[in-house]
Design a protein around this motif. Structure first.
Motif, PDB file in Angstrom:
ATOM      1  N   ALA A 172       0.879  -1.130  -0.106  1.00 33.54           N
ATOM      2  CA  ALA A 172      -0.053  -0.066  -0.294  1.00 33.54           C
ATOM      3  C   ALA A 172       1.054   1.253  -0.098  1.00 33.54           C
ATOM      4  O   ALA A 172       0.664   2.266  -0.665  1.00 33.54           O
ATOM      5  N   ILE A 231       2.350   1.619  -3.330  1.00 36.54           N
ATOM      6  CA  ILE A 231       1.327   2.212  -4.243  1.00 36.54           C
ATOM      7  C   ILE A 231       1.020   3.624  -4.094  1.00 36.54           C
ATOM      8  O   ILE A 231       0.766   4.533  -5.194  1.00 36.54           O
ATOM      9  N   ASP A 232       0.819   4.101  -2.765  1.00 38.51           N
ATOM     10  CA  ASP A 232       0.904   5.566  -2.660  1.00 38.51           C
ATOM     11  C   ASP A 232       2.149   6.288  -3.235  1.00 38.51           C
ATOM     12  O   ASP A 232       1.834   7.380  -3.667  1.00 38.51           O
ATOM     13  N   ILE A 268       1.588   6.611  -6.822  1.00 42.15           N
ATOM     14  CA  ILE A 268       0.406   7.585  -7.102  1.00 42.15           C
ATOM     15  C   ILE A 268       1.099   9.047  -6.978  1.00 42.15           C
ATOM     16  O   ILE A 268       0.628  10.167  -7.669  1.00 42.15           O
ATOM     17  N   TRP A 310      -3.545   9.025 -12.121  1.00 46.66           N
ATOM     18  CA  TRP A 310      -2.660   8.235 -11.159  1.00 46.66           C
ATOM     19  C   TRP A 310      -1.816   7.305 -11.657  1.00 46.66           C
ATOM     20  O   TRP A 310      -1.359   6.612 -10.950  1.00 46.66           O
ATOM     21  N   ARG A 343      -9.555   6.962  -7.497  1.00 43.97           N
ATOM     22  CA  ARG A 343      -8.324   6.757  -6.985  1.00 43.97           C
ATOM     23  C   ARG A 343      -8.313   5.172  -6.517  1.00 43.97           C
ATOM     24  O   ARG A 343      -7.185   4.290  -6.769  1.00 43.97           O
ATOM     25  N   ALA A 344      -9.080   4.751  -5.890  1.00 46.73           N
ATOM     26  CA  ALA A 344      -9.473   3.228  -5.314  1.00 46.73           C
ATOM     27  C   ALA A 344      -9.223   2.331  -6.662  1.00 46.73           C
ATOM     28  O   ALA A 344      -8.676   1.322  -6.249  1.00 46.73           O
ATOM     29  N   VAL A 361      -5.469   2.046  -7.396  1.00 45.63           N
ATOM     30  CA  VAL A 361      -4.994   1.284  -6.229  1.00 45.63           C
ATOM     31  C   VAL A 361      -5.139  -0.196  -6.784  1.00 45.63           C
ATOM     32  O   VAL A 361      -4.260  -0.991  -6.618  1.00 45.63           O
ATOM     33  N   TYR A 408      -3.114  -1.003  -9.716  1.00 48.63           N
ATOM     34  CA  TYR A 408      -1.790  -1.338  -9.273  1.00 48.63           C
ATOM     35  C   TYR A 408      -1.304  -2.704  -8.503  1.00 48.63           C
ATOM     36  O   TYR A 408      -0.356  -3.256  -8.847  1.00 48.63           O
ATOM     37  N   ARG A 409      -2.131  -3.046  -7.585  1.00 45.42           N
ATOM     38  CA  ARG A 409      -1.932  -4.126  -6.542  1.00 45.42           C
ATOM     39  C   ARG A 409      -2.265  -5.420  -7.532  1.00 45.42           C
ATOM     40  O   ARG A 409      -1.178  -6.351  -7.381  1.00 45.42           O
TER      41      ARG A 409
END
Length: 179
Positions: free
Chosen positions: A4, A7-8, A11, A30, A51-52, A55, A58-59
């Protein structure tokens, strides 16, 4: 190291919406290209990509599917570098960098057998990484990181040489992605 947090960081580095005329990826938000967003079920305007959802993409695409969580159990710094490289250059390129570096650092197969450059994190790649880490320790992990970074840097320069429009991005790639 937590995925996490990685990923932050990506972004934050990639920022919000962009549609740079020299970017072959087209509109991004993003750091997610329109093609990737569409392939992952997003149909709205890129400026509105939640954004979610970015995320989750990306994950799934750049951490879970390539198996970088398994790499993180052995060498967290390497997993973080693979994740970042995969986001920018693709999973197969990032994984290929790891396999090439492990092959070059195995002292002519004295430490572990050469890996087939299949660009997949599997039992053999993890075994080679485990053997390398056991032999070389934390200092070895730093050297492996440098080897992957060197290949990444060379690729950025080659991209700019092959397509002059990429020079618009080269400084940022080197400043924000290497080291």
């Amino acid at each position: 190291m937590d995925v996490a947090d990685l990923i932050d960081e990506v972004i934050a580095r990639e920022g919000g919406y962009s549609n740079h005329p020299a970017d072959r990826g087209g509109p991004t938000h993003w750091g997610i290209t329109q093609a990737v967003a569409r392939a992952n079920g997003y149909v709205g305007p890129m400026q509105a990509l939640p954004r979610a959802q970015a995320v989750a993409i990306y994950r799934r695409l750049y951490w879970d599917q390539p198996g970088y969580g398994f790499v993180a159990e052995l060498a967290p710094t390497i997993a973080a570098e693979l994740f970042d490289t995969a986001v920018n250059m693709g999973v197969s390129t990032a994984t290929g960098f790891l396999q090439r570096a492990l092959n070059a650092l195995n002292r002519n197969q004295q430490d572990y057998p050469d890996l087939k450059l299949d660009r997949v994190i599997g039992a053999r790649t993890l075994g080679a990484l485990r053997a390398f880490r056991a032999l070389r320790g934390a200092a070895g992990e730093r050297v492996l990181f440098k080897a992957i970074d060197a290949m990444q840097g060379e690729r950025y320069i080659a991209l700019a040489e092959r397509r002059p429009a990429n020079e618009a991005f080269l400084y940022g790639w080197l400043a924000n992605r290497i080291g």
